[in-house]
Design a protein around this motif. Sequence first.
Motif, mmCIF file in Angstrom:
data_model
loop_
_atom_site.group_PDB
_atom_site.id
_atom_site.type_symbol
_atom_site.label_atom_id
_atom_site.label_comp_id
_atom_site.label_asym_id
_atom_site.label_seq_id
_atom_site.Cartn_x
_atom_site.Cartn_y
_atom_site.Cartn_z
ATOM 1 N N GLN A 31 31.437 83.775 4.103
ATOM 2 C CA GLN A 31 32.449 83.281 4.897
ATOM 3 C C GLN A 31 33.038 84.249 5.903
ATOM 4 O OE1 GLN A 31 32.978 79.960 4.691
ATOM 5 N NE2 GLN A 31 34.194 80.409 6.628
ATOM 6 N N ALA A 32 33.204 85.259 5.378
ATOM 7 C CA ALA A 32 33.820 86.371 6.400
ATOM 8 C C ALA A 32 33.048 86.528 7.617
ATOM 9 C CB ALA A 32 34.063 87.725 5.523
ATOM 10 N N ASP A 83 33.146 83.686 9.918
ATOM 11 C CA ASP A 83 34.436 83.576 10.523
ATOM 12 C C ASP A 83 34.357 84.730 11.701
ATOM 13 O OD1 ASP A 83 35.433 81.731 8.897
ATOM 14 O OD2 ASP A 83 36.592 83.054 7.567
ATOM 15 N N ARG A 129 32.183 83.114 14.570
ATOM 16 C CA ARG A 129 32.786 82.282 15.300
ATOM 17 C C ARG A 129 33.846 82.843 16.171
ATOM 18 N NH1 ARG A 129 33.287 77.727 10.444
ATOM 19 N NH2 ARG A 129 31.161 77.086 10.506
ATOM 20 N N GLY A 130 34.570 83.615 15.818
ATOM 21 C CA GLY A 130 35.850 84.154 16.265
ATOM 22 C C GLY A 130 35.238 85.077 17.755
ATOM 23 N N GLU A 156 26.865 79.019 8.392
ATOM 24 C CA GLU A 156 26.216 79.899 7.397
ATOM 25 C C GLU A 156 24.475 79.753 7.290
ATOM 26 O OE1 GLU A 156 28.609 79.877 3.598
ATOM 27 O OE2 GLU A 156 26.789 80.436 2.598
#
Length: 238
Positions: free
Chosen positions: A123-124, A127, A130-131, A139
Amino acid sequence: MRRSHGSRRGDRRGQSPDARVAGTRTSWRTTGDGEFFCPACGGDRNYRRREGQRRYVLLGLPLMSRGRTGPVLECAACRGHFATDAQHHPTSRRLSAMLRDGVHAVALAVLAIDGAASAATRQAAVDAVRGAGFPGCSEEQLLALLAAFGGCDGFDGAGGGEPAAAVGIELHEALAPLAPHLARQGREGLLLAGARIALADGPYQEAERDVLGAAGVALNLPAADVGRLLTEAARTPS
Ligand SMILES: [Zn+2]
């Protein structure tokens, strides 16, 4: 109207009246074009690559060649002339894409070393990617890319062997061309993006430290600073 003289207007600019009678005039021809980051007006601009022929002119008649000049890049916006190495500086658009790819490479590298085992790590990584400018990243996409790296099974945290070497090469290829164009803060930000992913499932593993260290080298950050930044990131709750 002076502008109606077309290409000759630039050559007469700033010359004394005598120079119109006798002087050196440069006639330019365009030999290419493209986009660059203009160092004078500070943005992504079109340029024309131009080469000039200098001639001694008397009473408007070109008499003898005074040699060639250029090539130069002429900015379409400010008309400034620049040495051709100005085109090696990436445009803002290109730099954004390189930065995005850099975060992507760091995320994949940490994920690969970590074995992609922990949901928090995955998930990190998603993120971070995406950021960085891939809002549609999933994923599944990251895991598919990891598989293309040589299979997640090879990245069990052992920190050695061919898969780890492949990750190191990918990382270097994404980060090394970017490093000279980023301020220190930007390079540290890339390293910290990787650190946050590594820390998502608990303290750094040795292999995670190794891959972040490799990222630091590719980003041209001193080893002592990399160690300090990684320690600070571990102390800071995300
Ligand atoms: Zn310009």
